[in-house]
Design an enzyme around this catalytic site. Structure first.
Site, PDB file in Angstrom:
ATOM      1  CG  HIS A 217      -1.979  -1.094   1.214  1.00  0.00           C
ATOM      2  ND1 HIS A 217      -1.778  -2.311   1.924  1.00  0.00           N
ATOM      3  CD2 HIS A 217      -3.025  -1.370   0.606  1.00  0.00           C
ATOM      4  CE1 HIS A 217      -2.718  -2.955   1.605  1.00  0.00           C
ATOM      5  NE2 HIS A 217      -3.557  -2.651   1.214  1.00  0.00           N
ATOM      6  N   GLY A 399      27.342  -4.520 -28.489  1.00  0.00           N
ATOM      7  CA  GLY A 399      28.378  -5.129 -27.423  1.00  0.00           C
ATOM      8  C   GLY A 399      27.910  -6.069 -26.787  1.00  0.00           C
ATOM      9  N   GLY A 401      25.913  -8.457 -28.038  1.00  0.00           N
ATOM     10  CA  GLY A 401      26.161  -9.633 -29.218  1.00  0.00           C
ATOM     11  C   GLY A 401      27.537 -10.062 -29.121  1.00  0.00           C
TER      12      GLY A 401
END
Length: 435
Positions: A217, A399, A401
Site C-alpha cells: 500500500h 556490445g 552480441g
C-alpha cells in the site's frame, strides 16, 4: 507515476468499469465489486476476496472458476465499506455459506468484520481468514500482527480450489487457514508508487539502493540496502524465507515470484534462475512456480518472493485448474527434468574423437584457447562502449552480441581441446559456436 485517469477520486471505479466491460463474458459488476458472470452451482461455498484497488490483478482479476466467486473493491489503497462487502457476499451466496479471505489490515478487517456480523444475523454462515504472510512486518512470535502481501494469492488459490471441489465451509476455512499458516513472503522495492493525481511517490529509494520489507500500500521498506545483483537478491529472499519455514515443513513448495507493478517480466525470469537454483540447492522442490505480476502496488518497482510449504492436500489445491480474466491454469502433466548442462557437456566431450591429430596441432589449438579467452575478456571490458557506438546508427546491441559470441567461441574451443582436437577442428567448433 500513474498518468492516465479522468478524475483521480474515481480512478478505482473507472478502472473497475473498464475491466468489467472488457471481460463481460467472465464477470459482472455489482455494487461494491465484481462476481462471476455465470454463478456457481447451488450448494457451493462462496469465496469472497477483496481490499483496496491498486493491486491488479488482485483482487478483482481473480474472480472465476477455481478461484474467487466475488471480489470487493475499495478505493485506491482504501478499504471497502461494509455495504460493499455485503453486496458482493449476498450476490454470490449459494446456500452453503461464505468465506472471506483478506489481508491483515485494520481497515479491511473492520469492513469485512461488520459485514460478517450482518450476514450471520441474516442466517448466512460466514467465516473469515486473514492472510499474514509478510515476514518483514512483525517477528515470528507475532505472526498475527503480520501484513498480508503477495502470499494472499496462494491462500486465495487454495480456498477457491477447495470450494470448487465442493467441500463444506468448515473444510474450506480449514484449508485456507492452513495455507496461511504455511505461507511466507518477503519483498523489496526499487522505486515507490504514485497515487493517481499525485506528484510525488509515496516514498523514495535513493539511487543504487533498495528498500527491504515493503508493503503493498505504498509503505516503504523497513531498511535500505545496496542494490545487489539478481543472484545476491535471490540469496537474500530465499534465505530470509527458509529461516521462517514452518516447524513441520517438507521439501515441496508452491512459489510465487511477484512483480509489484513496473518490474519487467524478463527481469523476473533472470531472478527466477537464481531463486530456483538456490531453492533446489537447499533441498526444496518448487511445485508449479509462478512468476509475474499478480499482487501489485500501482506502479511500484519491486519484487517479492512467496513460499508456500505444501502437504498433499495443499498441493492438490495449488495445482488445481482455474479460469479467471487475469489468471488461468490447466492441470499440468509432470515431465522428467532435463539433464544438467554439465552432464550434457560431459557427454559431448566424451563422445568427441579426433583420430590422427598430431601433437603440434593439439599444442597450437591449446594456444588458440588462450587467444579466444583474451579476446573474450577484452570485449567484455568494452561492451558498453561498443553498444554506445552502435546505438548511433543501430539498436545498441552490438556490445552484448559480441560478448555472447566471444564467450561461446572461447567455451567451444576449450571443450574441443579437452577432447583432443587440433587447430582445424578447434577453429571450426569455435566458429560454429560464435555463429
Amino acid at each position: 507515476m500513474t498518468r492516465l485517469f479522468d478524475d483521480p477520486a474515481s480512478f478505482a471505479e473507472d478502472a473497475l468499469a473498464g475491466f468489467c466491460d472488457l471481460h463481460v463474458d467472465q464477470v459482472r459488476r455489482v455494487e461494491g465489486g465484481v462476481v462471476r458472470a455465470v454463478p456457481a452451482d447451488e450448494g457451493k461455498v462462496a469465496v469472497v476476496v477483496g481490499g483496496g484497488a491498486g493491486h491488479y490483478p488482485a483482487f478483482f482479476g481473480l474472480v472465476g472458476p477455481g478461484f474467487a466467486d466475488g471480489a470487493v473493491v475499495g478505493g485506491v489503497f482504501a478499504p471497502p465499506s461494509p455495504r460493499a462487502v455485503l453486496s458482493v457476499a449476498r450476490a454470490v451466496h449459494c446456500g452453503a455459506g461464505v468465506l472471506f479471505v483478506l489481508g491483515n489490515y485494520a481497515g479491511d478487517g473492520a469492513g469485512f468484520g461488520a459485514a460478517q456480523e450482518r450476514l450471520r444475523l441474516d442466517g448466512i454462515d460466514c467465516r473469515t481468514t486473514v492472510v499474514t504472510d509478510d515476514v518483514a512486518s512483525a517477528p515470528a512470535g507475532l505472526r498475527s500482527a503480520r501484513r498480508g502481501i503477495a502470499g494472499a494469492f496462494a491462500v486465495f488459490k487454495v480456498a477457491g480450489a477447495a470450494a470448487e471441489e465442493g467441500l463444506a465451509l468448515d473444510e474450506v476455512e480449514r484449508a485456507a487457514r492452513l495455507a496461511d499458516d504455511r505461507t511466507r513472503s518477503l519483498g523489496v522495492a526499487f522505486e515507490g508508487c504514485t497515487l493517481p493525481g499525485g506528484r510525488e511517490p509515496l516514498f523514495e529509494v535513493p539511487a543504487g539502493k533498495m528498500g527491504l520489507g515493503l508493503g503493498i500500500h505504498g509503505e516503504p521498506g523497513s531498511s535500505e540496502l545496496d542494490l545487489p545483483s539478481a543472484d545476491r537478491l535471490a540469496e537474500l529472499l530465499v534465505d530470509g524465507l527458509l529461516a521462517e519455514a514452518p516447524a513441520d515443513a517438507g521439501s515441496r513448495v508452491g512459489v510465487l515470484l511477484n512483480g509489484l507493478g513496473s518490474t519487467g517480466r524478463e527481469e523476473l525470469f533472470v531472478l527466477w534462475n537464481d531463486v530456483a537454483r538456490r531453492l533446489r540447492g537447499a533441498g526444496m522442490e518448487p511445485v508449479e512456480p509462478e512468476a509475474g505480476e499478480l499482487v501489485t502496488s500501482l506502479d511500484m518497482a519491486g519484487v517479492s518472493l512467496t513460499l508456500s510449504w505444501l502437504d498433499a492436500e495443499l498441493e492438490r489445491f495449488w495445482r488445481a485448474s482455474a479460469d479467471t480474466p487475469a489468471y488461468g491454469k490447466r492441470v499440468r502433466r509432470r515431465v522428467p527434468a532435463p539433464p544438467a548442462p554439465s552432464a550434457v557437456l560431459e557427454r559431448l566431450v566424451r563422445g568427441a574423437e579426433y583420430p590422427g591429430t598430431g601433437a603440434h596441432s593439439r599444442e597450437t589449438a591449446a594456444a588458440l584457447v588462450a587467444v579466444f579467452g583474451a579476446e573474450r575478456r577484452a570485449v567484455e571490458e568494452h561492451a558498453a562502449e561498443l553498444g554506445r557506438v552502435d546505438a548511433v546508427v543501430a539498436d545498441g546491441g552490438h556490445g552484448r552480441g559480441m560478448v555472447r559470441g566471444t564467450a561461446a567461441a572461447h567455451e567451444a574451443a576449450a571443450l574441443a581441446v579437452l577432447a583432443g582436437a587440433g587447430v582445424r577442428s578447434t577453429l571450426a567448433r569455435a566458429g560454429s559456436a560464435w555463429a
